[in-house]
Design an enzyme around this catalytic site. Structure first.
Site, short mmCIF file in Angstrom:
data_model
loop_
_atom_site.label_atom_id
_atom_site.label_comp_id
_atom_site.label_asym_id
_atom_site.label_seq_id
_atom_site.Cartn_x
_atom_site.Cartn_y
_atom_site.Cartn_z
N CYS A 52 7.62 1.85 -1.48
CA CYS A 52 7.43 1.60 -2.91
C CYS A 52 8.49 2.29 -3.77
O CYS A 52 8.96 1.73 -4.77
CB CYS A 52 6.04 2.08 -3.33
SG CYS A 52 4.74 1.71 -2.15
N ASP A 84 -0.60 5.36 -1.37
CA ASP A 84 -1.97 4.94 -1.11
C ASP A 84 -2.05 4.16 0.21
O ASP A 84 -2.98 4.34 1.00
CB ASP A 84 -2.47 4.04 -2.24
CG ASP A 84 -2.63 4.80 -3.55
OD1 ASP A 84 -1.76 5.64 -3.85
OD2 ASP A 84 -3.59 4.55 -4.27
N CYS A 125 5.12 3.47 -6.64
CA CYS A 125 3.74 3.42 -6.13
C CYS A 125 2.74 3.81 -7.23
O CYS A 125 3.07 4.49 -8.19
CB CYS A 125 3.59 4.30 -4.91
SG CYS A 125 2.03 4.05 -4.01
N ASP A 126 1.50 3.43 -6.96
CA ASP A 126 0.44 3.35 -7.95
C ASP A 126 0.39 4.47 -8.99
O ASP A 126 0.47 4.23 -10.19
CB ASP A 126 -0.93 3.33 -7.24
CG ASP A 126 -1.07 2.17 -6.29
OD1 ASP A 126 -0.08 1.44 -6.08
OD2 ASP A 126 -2.17 1.98 -5.74
N GLU A 448 -9.60 5.70 -2.52
CA GLU A 448 -9.77 4.25 -2.48
C GLU A 448 -10.43 3.86 -1.16
O GLU A 448 -10.29 4.55 -0.16
CB GLU A 448 -8.41 3.55 -2.59
CG GLU A 448 -7.80 3.65 -3.97
CD GLU A 448 -6.50 2.89 -4.10
OE1 GLU A 448 -6.02 2.37 -3.06
OE2 GLU A 448 -5.97 2.81 -5.21
N SER A 474 -8.99 -0.04 -3.89
CA SER A 474 -7.60 -0.47 -3.99
C SER A 474 -7.52 -1.67 -4.91
O SER A 474 -8.48 -2.44 -5.04
CB SER A 474 -7.09 -0.85 -2.60
OG SER A 474 -5.92 -1.63 -2.69
#
Length: 561
Positions: A52, A84, A125-126, A448, A474
């Site tokens: 990512c 994640d 990433c997230d 998650e 997620s």
């Protein structure tokens, strides 16, 4: 760009008393001319633990080119990131949400310490997206946020696949419906290069939000990670931040209540991740914009689902780019009055309406529908309340999820026990899987549950089993899966009182999540409840658990009540 004595960097760099600071910076190659220009911090979330953010080193170099060309001096800084996808289903996943706070705190610290005049944040990433945005708000200097872009889809058995297909295949494999060889072939094919997970999962949802809320220029984020145009976009970002500095446009000027409603609409219109609720609540708190969990349901209810994106749909983020990008989604929403606050300002200085009208739609594209003929009349984010979740919880309803479910609870006090039950085929059709003590404080870190939800779908139980948790899901989760149940079990919320066999009722249309127990029975059970020992008694996890707020408030860390 000439030096402005009012710029923050002048405090740290100008005058005879600052000779020591200049000497230190000259040791690494900065010249007198460099130090007289505005100083732009380039906050990079590059890391070598995931695809990512893996390519962000190259993008940072191009952003710096743009800053220099426009008359500024860039100084790059780094922060952490947690994948994640890599940590999913393990103790390491507890670090993910916590990392949002560390990203925000570390960028803020360097920004305050070195008194940058402007900032560019490079994210992937997230949690790096909201974490960096939180820091930019706190610093409130002219800023631009650039998302590194989506990964290209993999190809398996003639179809596009993403990392979520791998997690679902784990359940299919456990059920004896997929061979070892096919699972390995899918594993090898799913992630072909750099970039964030390909569907409208959390990273791409947050990328979409950043364009709609105005911190990223429209059309920049949706350019895929490996597209040659991404480097050009990075140079333009460096040039743009210098223009933003000249105009003195700051994050708090952009992030109005209308901007937040536009952001929520973008999630609803694209079937985006439930994690957006946590992150937008956190961002709103940083700005001081009043935003409640109930507001997500209000905006989502009036916003049609128009983007046919995974996990519930057919397409991935690179398909959105080919169709016309995120600006096309905004342009479609403008077709009906009341769906978008078109006068909300963006980082370019132009309104979101002006930016959206410039979108060019690829003829015949199948990815983004019209508001007249949407995939669904209302968006996917739904907030439920009831005697299980008095403060609320979140469920994503896209095209095919059930609107009602009634079944017996199967209660687990951690994700691992639930996953073991799924993999050993002890979860049956009609069950309600309850996973508790995985909330912000109880986990800590609110893991998650893609491993569990993916395995349920892979075993063929996605349409017959429901799940609720005080943890998270997620962005790739699909099915009737309710997360962020608040108050969480570790705070003595009603979810702590549930027992195996209790009948749980989901009524999406009435916005209810209830257990068929009387109020007195719930109170009696909770009177006997005792808070569990903290799972961590020192270190970053312990600090987070001591400071974190409820999921209904964005799971932010705070001091005092």
């Amino acid at each position: 760009m000439p030096s402005d004595p009012k710029l923050p960097s002048r405090t740290i760099l100008e005058g005879s008393a600052r000779a020591g600071a200049r000497a230190m910076l000259k040791a690494i190659g900065f010249t007198d001319a460099d130090l007289k220009r505005p100083i732009v911090g380039i906050a990079n979330t590059w890391i070598e633990t995931m695809p990512c953010n893996y390519h962000l080193r190259e993008l940072a170099a191009r952003v710096k080119e743009g800053v220099r060309a426009a008359g500024g001096t860039p100084m790059e800084l780094n922060t952490i990131a947690i994948s994640d996808g890599v940590t999913m289903g393990t103790e390491g996943m507890k670090a993910s949400l916590i990392s949002r706070e560390v990203v925000a705190d570390s960028i803020e610290l360097v920004g305050r310490g070195h008194m940058f005049d402007a900032m560019v944040a490079l994210v992937g990433c997230d949690k790096t997206v909201p974490g960096a945005a939180m820091a930019l708000i706190r610093l409130n200097v002219p800023s631009v946020l650039l998302y590194g872009g989506s990964i290209a889809p993999g190809t398996f058995q003639g179809r596009d696949v993403t990392i979520v297909d791998v997690y679902e295949a784990i359940g299919t494999h456990a059920a004896g419906k997929m061979s070892d060889a096919d699972l390995k072939r899918l594993e090898d094919a799913a992630c072909p290069g750099a970039g964030a997970c390909g569907g409208q999962f959390t990273a791409n949802t947050m990328s979409t939000i950043m364009e709609f809320i105005g911190l990223s220029p429209m059309g920049f984020n949706s350019v895929p990670a490996t597209d040659p145009k991404k480097a050009e976009i990075a140079v333009k970002t460096g040039e743009l931040v210098m223009d933003v500095l000249k105009r003195n446009l700051r994050p708090k000027d952009i992030l109005t209540r209308q901007a937040f409603e536009n952001a929520i609409a973008s999630v609803a219109a694209t079937g985006g991740s439930t994690n957006s609720v946590l992150h937008l609540l956190a961002l709103a708190r940083e700005v001081g914009v009043p935003l409640r969990i109930e507001d997500f349901d209000v905006v989502s209810s009036r916003t049609p689902l128009i983007a046919d994106l995974k996990p519930a749909g057919k397409y991935v983020a690179t398909d959105v780019h080919r169709a016309g990008g995120i600006p096309l989604i905004a342009k479609k929403l403008l077709e009906k009055s009341g769906l978008l606050h078109e006068n909300a300002i963006t980082v370019t200085g132009r309104s979101i309406g002006e930016e959206a009208r410039k979108a060019v739609e690829t003829p015949g594209q199948p990815v983004v529908a019209t508001v007249e003929k949407p995939l669904k009349k209302s968006g996917g984010l739904v907030i439920l309340k009831g005697n299980v979740a008095p403060e609320g919880c979140v469920v994503k309803i896209t095209a095919h999820e059930r609107l009602q479910h009634r079944g017996p609870a199967r209660v687990f006090n951690n994700e691992e026990d639930a996953m073991h039950a799924v993999m050993n085929k002890s979860i049956k059709a009609g069950d309600v899987v309850v996973i508790r003590y995985e909330g912000p404080r109880g986990g800590p870190g609110m893991r998650e549950m893609l491993g569990v939800t993916g395995a349920l779908v892979g075993e063929g139980l996605g349409e017959s089993v429901a799940l609720l948790t005080d943890g998270r899901f997620s962005g790739g989760t699909r099915g009737l899966m309710v997360g962020h149940v608040a108050p969480e079990a570790a705070r003595g919320g009603p979810i702590a009182a549930l027992a195996d066999g209790d009948i749980i009722v989901f009524d999406i249309e009435k916005r209810r999540l209830d257990v068929e127990l009387s109020d007195d029975e719930i109170k009696q059970r909770l009177a006997k409840w005792r808070a569990p020992e903290p799972r961590y008694k020192s270190g970053v996890f312990a600090k987070y658990a001591a400071l974190v707020s409820s999921a209904s408030e964005g799971a932010v860390t705070k001091v005092g009540s």
